[in-house]
Design a protein around this motif. Structure first.
Motif, PDB file in Angstrom:
ATOM      1  N   THR A 165       0.819  -1.213   0.000  1.00 51.94           N
ATOM      2  CA  THR A 165       0.000   0.000   0.000  1.00 51.94           C
ATOM      3  C   THR A 165       0.852   1.262   0.000  1.00 51.94           C
ATOM      4  N   LEU A 169       0.769   4.899   2.279  1.00 52.15           N
ATOM      5  CA  LEU A 169       1.308   4.551   3.589  1.00 52.15           C
ATOM      6  C   LEU A 169       2.212   5.632   4.178  1.00 52.15           C
ATOM      7  N   ILE A 172       0.842   8.415   6.435  1.00 54.31           N
ATOM      8  CA  ILE A 172       0.254   7.854   7.650  1.00 54.31           C
ATOM      9  C   ILE A 172       1.343   7.439   8.630  1.00 54.31           C
ATOM     10  N   LEU A 173       2.426   6.893   8.110  1.00 52.71           N
ATOM     11  CA  LEU A 173       3.531   6.501   8.989  1.00 52.71           C
ATOM     12  C   LEU A 173       4.274   7.720   9.511  1.00 52.71           C
ATOM     13  N   LEU A 174       4.466   8.682   8.606  1.00 55.22           N
ATOM     14  CA  LEU A 174       5.395   9.775   8.901  1.00 55.22           C
ATOM     15  C   LEU A 174       4.784  10.861   9.781  1.00 55.22           C
ATOM     16  N   PRO A 176       2.363  11.234  12.196  1.00 54.51           N
ATOM     17  CA  PRO A 176       2.269  11.207  13.663  1.00 54.51           C
ATOM     18  C   PRO A 176       3.629  11.204  14.352  1.00 54.51           C
ATOM     19  N   VAL A 177       4.630  10.624  13.691  1.00 56.36           N
ATOM     20  CA  VAL A 177       5.944  10.528  14.329  1.00 56.36           C
ATOM     21  C   VAL A 177       6.674  11.869  14.273  1.00 56.36           C
TER      22      VAL A 177
END
Lengths: 229, 62, 232
Positions: A165, A169, A172-174, A176-177
């Motif tokens: 995906t 992706l 979405i991964l990056l 919040p961090v």
């Protein structure tokens, strides 16, 4: 490149960086996409928030960083997806170089791209909103903030492009961090734009520096285990 | 003396959420467990048939 | 293999009893707070759930580090199990926080550092699950999961710290003033006891759930291996 034993870390890093910059110089795909995208984001913000030409300093800092971050995601995704699709990643892995050097080279290249976008965005933004954004302080914040963003971003993008995906992706991964970096960068930029005294900006600059160090060193430590097939 | 605010419904709602969420998670664990057990049984059966082709149904043979 | 280990059954019973005792103490033993009334009692399980959430995410980060060093799939299974349970309890923590905030601060949501950080944390670990879903190869999935669990857990204190000074430098006045001051209360001994029992009960519950989830993960791995063996 001669394959006689291990190439030194910096040589390898520079080689990867140079490869990326040269490829970009030939095609100019990535930068033009990032720039047009950034411009569009600024225009959308203008209508969405009904901005006047005289903008509050806090607001312009926020818009500037959101624009940079969105454009940066575009660049990060592209820069690693290209490697994956053309099989360059496998080629890089076969080369007798330190994996960390591949990471360093890619991250530096992404950093340079983001800085180029910022270098064009800052004066343009100033023209649109009738303010001068090209201050030494803001430039410093952009340097630091983009570094932290790219340090995590390159790490996570190299994971995201190997997933099914991958197009959806990465953000979405990056996001919040990377929130701490964004918060510090926005506050520091806002501080410089409002011409606050240095004592009020310094905590944010320090934080930004600390985040950069933490994220970059962790990325170096774990990158090895992302590229190993 | 002031009476404490009447927040009893919020209190009940809070604990309903707590126990509700835990219950849903437990149910999800049980459901997943059962599905996996079914899969496991099916797969071991298929494997046994594969190892012993005579037992296989005629319809599946080429 | 299929029967539940005796120790796990015992642990289940103990955790269940502890939870019942904690709930009983919350309902009947803990005193009614003078200003906020009954809703303040959400506090005990709210804090305990937050604690279990942090425990889960922290454990997952440790499991990630060990996985990257040892490369044993059981550490990966432990990581997913811990994160899944952490997600459930952080969600409980956030939602009960909102329910508590509504009558006390007169709003469902405040951008206070702890609430915001807990929610961002929830998003980080939802992203973790999405990352895992996008990768088919189990070995690669485990590696990437470990990396993201480490990076994610690292960002949590940084996020909290950023938002915290964000608020101290520019305090946001919401409704009737500083939210932390409005909801504050001093703990009586009975309250402290109830909180302690809740924390112990939730910790036991965490271990029991973790064990069950771990067994589920092991079963899932076995099924996946069987499937691969049949396909080849």
């Amino acid at each position: 490149m001669k394959a006689t034993g291990a190439v030194s870390f910096w040589q390898a890093t520079l080689a990867v960086l140079w490869k990326d910059l040269a490829a970009e110089w030939r095609s100019r795909e990535l930068l033009s996409a990032m720039l047009v995208f950034a411009l569009l984001v600024i225009f959308i913000f203008n209508f969405a928030l009904e901005l006047q030409t005289q903008l509050r300093a806090g607001l312009s800092a926020g818009i500037l960083w959101v624009t940079l971050i969105f454009a940066g995601t575009l660049g990060l995704n592209r820069s690693l997806a290209v490697e994956k699709d053309r099989g360059c990643l496998d080629g890089l892995l076969l080369a007798p170089v330190d994996r960390a050097a591949i990471y360093a080279g890619k991250a530096l290249a992404n950093w340079v791209f983001m800085l180029i976008v910022a270098a064009i965005m800052l004066p343009l933004f100033g023209i649109f909103y009738n303010a001068s954004l090209v201050l030494p302080g803001v430039v410093l914040v952009v340097l630091l903030g983009a570094e932290g963003y790219v340090a995590v971003g390159t790490l996570l993008a190299s994971m995201a492009v190997q997933a099914r995906t991958r197009d959806i992706l990465l953000p979405i991964l990056l996001f919040p961090v990377v929130i701490p970096v964004v918060v510090a960068a926005v506050k520091a930029t806002g501080g410089y734009l409002q011409a606050l005294p240095l004592e009020e900006i310094r905590p944010w600059l320090n934080l930004l520096g600390v985040y950069d160090v933490i994220f970059t060193s962790v990325a170096f430590m774990v990158f090895d285990s992302i590229l190993e097939e | 003396m002031e009476q404490p605010a009447n927040t009893f419904t919020y209190f009940i709602a809070g604990y309903a959420v707590i126990f509700g969420a835990m219950l849903i998670y437990l149910v999800s664990l049980v459901v997943r467990w059962h599905h996996l057990r079914q899969d496991e049984a099916l797969l071991t059966q298929l494997e046994a048939e594969k190892a012993n082709p005579q037992a296989r149904d005629q319809a599946f043979s080429p | 293999m299929s029967t539940t280990p005796r120790a796990l059954v015992v642990l289940d019973v103990i955790a269940g009893l502890a939870l019942a005792v904690a709930a009983g103490m919350v309902f009947f033993y803990a005193p009614l707070e003078r200003v906020m009334g009954a809703v303040q009692k959400v506090f005990y399980f709210h804090v305990a759930a937050g604690w279990v959430g942090m425990l889960g995410f922290g454990l997952a980060a440790v499991a990630g580090i060990i996985y990257l060093m040892r490369r044993r799939s059981r550490w990966d299974l432990l990581g997913v199990a811990a994160i899944e349970i952490g997600l459930v309890f952080t969600l409980i923590n956030v939602v009960t926080g909102m329910i508590w905030a509504r009558p006390v601060w007169n709003t469902w949501w405040t951008w206070d550092p702890r609430l915001t950080t807990a929610t961002i944390m929830e998003l980080v670990y939802i992203a973790y699950l999405m990352l895992r879903q996008g990768i088919e190869d189990p070995e690669r999935r485990a590696r990437f999961g470990a990396v993201y669990a480490i990076v994610g857990f690292l960002s949590v204190p940084l996020t909290f710290f950023s938002i915290r000074i964000f608020r101290t430098i520019h305090p946001v006045v919401l409704g009737s003033g500083d939210p932390t001051a409005t909801g504050a209360f001093s703990m009586t001994p009975r309250m402290t006891q109830t909180l302690m029992v809740s924390l112990v009960a939730f910790s036991l519950l965490f271990v029991a759930l973790l064990w069950h989830r771990l067994r589920l993960g092991e079963l899932g791995e076995r099924v996946e291996q069987l499937r691969l063996k049949l396909q080849s």
